[in-house]
Write a protein that holds these residues in place. Sequence first.
Motif: not given
Length: 201
Positions: A8-10, A13-14
């Motif tokens: 999950n790229t989100e 990123a977080q």
Amino acid sequence: MGWQVVVNTEILAQGMKDCGLRFLGFRRGTGIPPYIAGMITSCHPDQGRRDRTVALDDPARVPKANAGWLELATELGLLSAARQFLLSISVPSPGAVDDTDVEGVWGLVELLEDWDIMGAGCAVGITGSRYGCPAFVMSALDGSVFVQGTVWQDAIGTVALPDPHRVRSLRDVARLNVGKPYRTAAENEDTLTWLARQDES
């Protein structure tokens, strides 16, 4: 992420934001094999290897290790003018059947003003396995320097290697990996491109 498989790229990123990195996306076809960058701890000082280590029992090991990383990163040119570099991230291999079938893919990241590679980055699984336990592989955007974070028996620290494409032991390993079934097509392509760079002079 150093020890987790990214799906999950989100979330990725977080996690990067939490340790002072801005995730700017995956970069494939760089001609820089992440698996080769992850082998520089096997190199020797006479091949150009540089180390910064801090004792595991040092109560200030995280800030000291952060300082050592920044010193090598700055001195050897890991960071671009825009403070960007490549960070290896584990992702599922094409056709993966389980969580162990992964490959390293470069993520383009930017170092923010407030960062913590050795502490928060390790704690969230971006640059290590737990707080103060680094396990990361980095490269300058042009592959001119590789940087690795690791835990030794009694210390943690950063290893850096300038001009890695000139190091014969790494080139030998790269040649042995070309075409092997455990290497993806993308890894093979990057390896061949990397080997085509100027050999040892």
